[in-house]
Design an enzyme around this catalytic site. Structure first.
Site, PDB file in Angstrom:
ATOM      1  N   GLY A 279       0.929  -1.211   0.259  1.00 12.35           N
ATOM      2  CA  GLY A 279      -0.093  -0.022  -0.088  1.00 12.35           C
ATOM      3  C   GLY A 279       0.717   1.347   0.077  1.00 12.35           C
ATOM      4  O   GLY A 279       0.591   2.378   0.637  1.00 12.35           O
TER       5      GLY A 279
ATOM      6  N   GLY B 197      -0.433   4.870  -1.218  1.00 13.94           N
ATOM      7  CA  GLY B 197      -1.538   5.541  -0.244  1.00 13.94           C
ATOM      8  C   GLY B 197      -1.259   6.823   0.436  1.00 13.94           C
ATOM      9  O   GLY B 197       0.105   7.132   0.504  1.00 13.94           O
ATOM     10  N   GLN B 198      -2.135   7.346   1.093  1.00 15.25           N
ATOM     11  CA  GLN B 198      -1.831   8.302   1.897  1.00 15.25           C
ATOM     12  C   GLN B 198      -0.872   8.389   2.978  1.00 15.25           C
ATOM     13  O   GLN B 198       0.111   9.253   2.884  1.00 15.25           O
ATOM     14  CB  GLN B 198      -3.211   8.723   2.766  1.00 15.25           C
ATOM     15  CG  GLN B 198      -2.991   9.836   3.676  1.00 15.25           C
ATOM     16  CD  GLN B 198      -4.351  10.254   4.627  1.00 15.25           C
ATOM     17  OE1 GLN B 198      -4.807   9.289   5.065  1.00 15.25           O
ATOM     18  NE2 GLN B 198      -4.291  11.515   4.878  1.00 15.25           N
TER      19      GLN B 198
ATOM     20  N   ILE C  65      -0.631  -1.887  -6.105  1.00 18.61           N
ATOM     21  CA  ILE C  65      -1.376  -2.685  -7.177  1.00 18.61           C
ATOM     22  C   ILE C  65      -1.369  -1.970  -8.451  1.00 18.61           C
ATOM     23  O   ILE C  65      -1.150  -0.618  -8.506  1.00 18.61           O
ATOM     24  CB  ILE C  65      -2.878  -2.850  -6.554  1.00 18.61           C
ATOM     25  CG1 ILE C  65      -3.366  -1.469  -5.978  1.00 18.61           C
ATOM     26  CG2 ILE C  65      -2.873  -3.595  -5.305  1.00 18.61           C
ATOM     27  CD1 ILE C  65      -4.997  -1.461  -5.561  1.00 18.61           C
TER      28      ILE C  65
ATOM     29  N   TYR D 125     -15.084  -0.652   9.272  1.00 16.66           N
ATOM     30  CA  TYR D 125     -13.766   0.028   9.472  1.00 16.66           C
ATOM     31  C   TYR D 125     -13.207  -0.286  11.061  1.00 16.66           C
ATOM     32  O   TYR D 125     -12.098  -0.948  10.973  1.00 16.66           O
ATOM     33  CB  TYR D 125     -13.732   1.419   9.228  1.00 16.66           C
ATOM     34  CG  TYR D 125     -12.346   2.153   9.266  1.00 16.66           C
ATOM     35  CD1 TYR D 125     -11.238   2.030   8.472  1.00 16.66           C
ATOM     36  CD2 TYR D 125     -12.114   2.901  10.337  1.00 16.66           C
ATOM     37  CE1 TYR D 125      -9.941   2.547   8.672  1.00 16.66           C
ATOM     38  CE2 TYR D 125     -10.780   3.502  10.725  1.00 16.66           C
ATOM     39  CZ  TYR D 125      -9.942   3.184   9.807  1.00 16.66           C
ATOM     40  OH  TYR D 125      -8.653   4.011   9.840  1.00 16.66           O
TER      41      TYR D 125
ATOM     42  N   LYS E 226     -10.369  -2.934  12.310  1.00 14.52           N
ATOM     43  CA  LYS E 226      -9.235  -2.611  13.060  1.00 14.52           C
ATOM     44  C   LYS E 226      -9.205  -3.201  14.384  1.00 14.52           C
ATOM     45  O   LYS E 226      -7.932  -3.720  14.783  1.00 14.52           O
ATOM     46  CB  LYS E 226      -9.277  -1.016  13.266  1.00 14.52           C
ATOM     47  CG  LYS E 226      -9.104  -0.195  12.066  1.00 14.52           C
ATOM     48  CD  LYS E 226      -7.744  -0.524  11.336  1.00 14.52           C
ATOM     49  CE  LYS E 226      -7.477   0.207  10.257  1.00 14.52           C
ATOM     50  NZ  LYS E 226      -6.329  -0.142   9.514  1.00 14.52           N
TER      51      LYS E 226
END
Length: 317
Positions: free
Chosen positions: A8, A11-12, A35, A143, A147
């Protein structure tokens, strides 16, 4: 850490963490895992190795780990809170099935694993002010559920298999480098963009709703510091409360207005974001992170605001 894979990485958090780790450990020792639909560009691609590494494909993860002799994996693949509510099945597939794949590869290849948790792992039954490290975690979003599962599954792999798993519970993260991507706390990034562009900000979060926030440089430091910490001193591996600042929309508006007196804001509440935000803690007690691995943030609201406005002005104007 000697050879690191970031899943990832575009990402951010990943895009900034990749460059931070390359600066510390050397460009060739940090692999940008991505990806195809989110391929790296520019300096992220040019400064070091990059490999297609889908968290849902365990064979691909294992191949990259073996090719680059990876000893530490930062697993950052996830859907953010608001996006996840619209795609719960995909959120679980990426967040939990993907984590299982990463942990299995780590177990087979002797890798340490960092997988971030979140303030979203708490729910409305959690004490909201100075939320303790160990307390009730009954979130009402997919979400948050993912987590909590992340924390428990990571602990399980450490206890049962000895996999060196570690994580922090990130608050809302604020950055001038990458744009917001569908999180409940993203208003605290959007507001700076509006201020620099000279636009009135339309705030989706109600007045008086406090959430923990953190400037990205502190978040990146936490990732590195925790993974380098002496494992003998870690009592809470997955995941540590970390905190830097807690504010409600009126306070961040006031901090920006002190620098830009003409800035304006009005409220147009988004009910989904409101429901998520009000189920999260107002502030976190991060005393365990401070005691066990020396966590200490650098930025408060005022210092962050000055830096954000300066950097976004350089970027946008």
């Amino acid at each position: 850490m000697k050879n690191i894979l970031i899943i990832g990485a575009t990402g951010q958090i990943g895009s900034e963490l990749t460059m931070t780790l390359r600066g510390i450990y050397g460009n060739d020792h940090v692999v940008c895992g991505y990806i195809p639909s989110a391929a790296p560009k520019g300096i992220l691609l040019e400064s070091g190795p990059a490999e297609i590494c889908d968290v849902t494909d365990p064979e691909a993860i294992a191949a990259v780990v073996k090719k680059h002799n990876i000893d530490s994996i930062f697993n950052l693949a996830a859907l953010l809170s608001v996006v996840a509510e619209g795609k719960p099945k995909l959120a679980w597939k990426i967040g939990i099935d993907g984590l299982w794949n990463v942990l299995e590869v780590a177990r087979e290849n002797g890798c340490a694993v960092f997988t971030p948790s979140s303030i979203g792992s708490f729910g409305p039954g959690t004490p909201p002010v100075k939320t303790p490290q160990d307390t009730v975690q009954r979130p009402r979003t997919i979400y948050g559920v993912s987590k909590v599962t992340t924390e428990l599954l990571s602990d399980y792999y450490f206890i049962k298999y000895g996999v060196d798993t570690r994580s922090v519970r990130f608050p809302g993260l604020i950055s001038y480098v990458t744009p917001p991507g569908g999180g409940t706390t993203d208003y605290a990034v959007d507001i700076y963009y509006s201020a620099v562009k000279g636009e009135k900000f339309i705030c989706p979060i109600p007045q008086g709703v406090y959430m923990d926030m953190m400037y990205m440089p502190d978040a990146l430091h936490a990732c590195v510091q925790l993974m380098e910490a002496d494992p003998a001193k870690l009592i809470h591996r997955n995941g540590f409360n970390i905190a830097a600042m807690s504010f409600e929309p009126g306070e961040i508006f006031a901090a920006i207005k002190a620098e830009k007196p003409d800035f304006e804001m009005e409220y147009q509440v988004d009910e989904l974001k409101k429901s998520i935000a009000t189920s999260w803690p107002d502030s976190l007690d991060d005393s365990c992170a401070r005691a066990e691995w020396g966590w200490k943030p650098e930025y408060d609201l005022q210092k962050m605001t000055k830096h954000m406005l300066q950097k976004l002005s350089e970027k946008l104007l």
